[in-house]
Design a protein around this motif. Structure first.
Motif: not given
Length: 418
Positions: A281-295, A299-310
């Motif tokens: 189980a690879v854990r990443v802390a994400l700050r929530s977004g209240t507006g804007g584009d979740p895309v 993408r930032a989440h994917a990059v952070a998860l990739c770094a944490a997984e490595r």
């Protein structure tokens, strides 16, 4: 036989202490009415094919938990007119699975297979189902008396971890790169498409469950839409739900715990059989977004998860330490957490039986722990299903989660084509 690995022991303690947390239940149907006696005759060779089905877990005191072989003998199959009913707990020290069989008015036989998390992870459910169907339908080349049983997965604590390779995040798949082989993204649902959502209430131990079943066309549209934005469907949907979870709990940050299969991450990879509990189980802390584009956040989440997984490496804890960690988790305090499993397509594992099956769906139970839920994705016959079980949240959360999933998976790709 051997002690439980860190992953297996954590799953076993969680199951015992967190009201069945992590229990996997596969519901599937096949054409035709199969008598209960025929299913029961198929169980004995099925167990011979799959050694994990004959295991028990015993507490060896200071040595922690150990697997042992169960006593041989016939195994009864529970007949159930309502196969979708809630499962009883798998008894400690007893069998680590339960099979229920029922029939519907349409002339199909429905199965409900519940598996203990210490012997099955999100990638293994179909691997347990396939040998049973091989025996039931006498598949060519799969005579149970001639086909050798698969090996018990090794104790991964004793293996040499090598780590994983490139993923499909924005860092590993930059803009303009050739299209990578698509990951099948989904969870298990029966059949049909979203029609206001297929939502189902489950027993109190597992909390509320929401199931969103897409058609093959809707699934392909979602995957193409995400791929054009250098995302996976699971990464996008988990970010959308993490934002919704943060709003629901009034927190600015949530934890996303992504389950990864470790089967090809050891130097001794040829020793690892497909069925079993071989995950991290690879854990990443994400700050929530209240507006804007979740895309962009996805993408930032994917990059952070990739770094944490490595950077992630398997833990090597004693069983007493594992139990203490699980007990802390059972307290249900801390940052809200969304647990995500992208199990991929089950078609390959089911092999020639896909054509005779009218549905395949699996759900991971969500017991105690921090408030949040478990997001389970998989595909069957090209159709994506997303199942979400929740814990520690109010009665309004399932409706919120359903709306968020439907908008992200269906409306957004339809209104904003790639």
């Amino acid at each position: 036989m051997r002690g439980l690995s860190d992953t297996e022991a954590a799953s076993a303690y969680s199951h015992a202490l967190l009201r069945g947390s992590g229990r996997l239940t596969a519901s599937f149907a096949v054409d035709g009415v199969l008598p209960l006696e025929q299913v029961e005759r198929a169980v004995e060779p099925w167990i011979r094919r799959l050694p994990p089905l004959s295991l028990r877990i015993e507490d060896a005191g200071g040595d922690g938990l150990r697997f042992r072989r169960g006593a041989p003998g016939p195994c009864s199959v529970q007949a159930s007119a309502a196969v979708g009913a809630g499962d009883d707990e798998l008894a400690e020290g007893g069998r680590l699975w339960r099979l229920r069989v029922g029939h519907d008015r349409g002339g199909a036989t429905r199965f409900r297979l519940t598996l203990h998390p210490a012997i099955c992870d999100g990638w293994s459910t179909a691997r347990f189902v396939r040998p049973l169907l091989d025996t039931l339908f006498a598949s060519p080349g799969h005579d149970a008396g001639q086909v050798p049983g698969q090996a018990l997965p090794p104790d991964t604590d004793a293996l040499t971890y090598e780590g994983g390779g490139a993923c499909s995040c924005g860092a590993c798949m930059p803009s303009g790169s050739p299209r990578r082989l698509r990951r099948a993204v989904t969870s298990y649902a029966e059949h049909g498409s979203y029609g206001g959502g297929h939502r189902e209430r489950r027993d109190g131990r597992a909390g509320d469950a929401v199931t969103l079943a897409l058609t093959a066309y809707e699934s392909r549209r979602l995957r193409d839409w995400c791929e054009a934005r250098q995302l996976t469907a699971s990464g996008f949907l988990s970010t959308v739900l993490a934002d919704a979870l943060a709003r629901e709990t009034g927190r600015k940050e949530v934890t996303v715990a992504t389950s990864v299969s470790l089967r090809r991450r050891y130097a001794e990879r040829t020793l690892i059989a497909e069925p079993g509990c071989v995950t991290g189980a690879v854990r990443v802390a994400l700050r929530s977004g209240t507006g804007g584009d979740p895309v962009g956040r996805a993408r930032a989440h994917a990059v952070a998860l990739c770094a944490a997984e490595r950077a992630w490496r398997p833990e090597r804890r004693g069983h007493a330490g594992i139990r203490r960690a699980v007990e802390r988790d059972a307290a249900g305090t801390g940052v809200p957490e969304l647990r995500v499993t992208d199990a991929g397509s089950v078609d390959t594992a089911l092999g020639p039986h896909v054509g005779r099956m009218t549905g395949f769906r699996a759900v991971a139970a969500s017991g105690g722990g921090p408030p949040g839920g478990t997001l389970y994705l998989s595909s069957f016959k090209g159709a994506l299903t997303v199942a979400l079980t929740s814990r520690g949240l109010g009665t309004g959360w399932p409706g919120v989660a359903e709306r968020e999933l439907a908008e992200a998976a269906l409306l957004r790709p339809a209104l904003l084509p790639a």
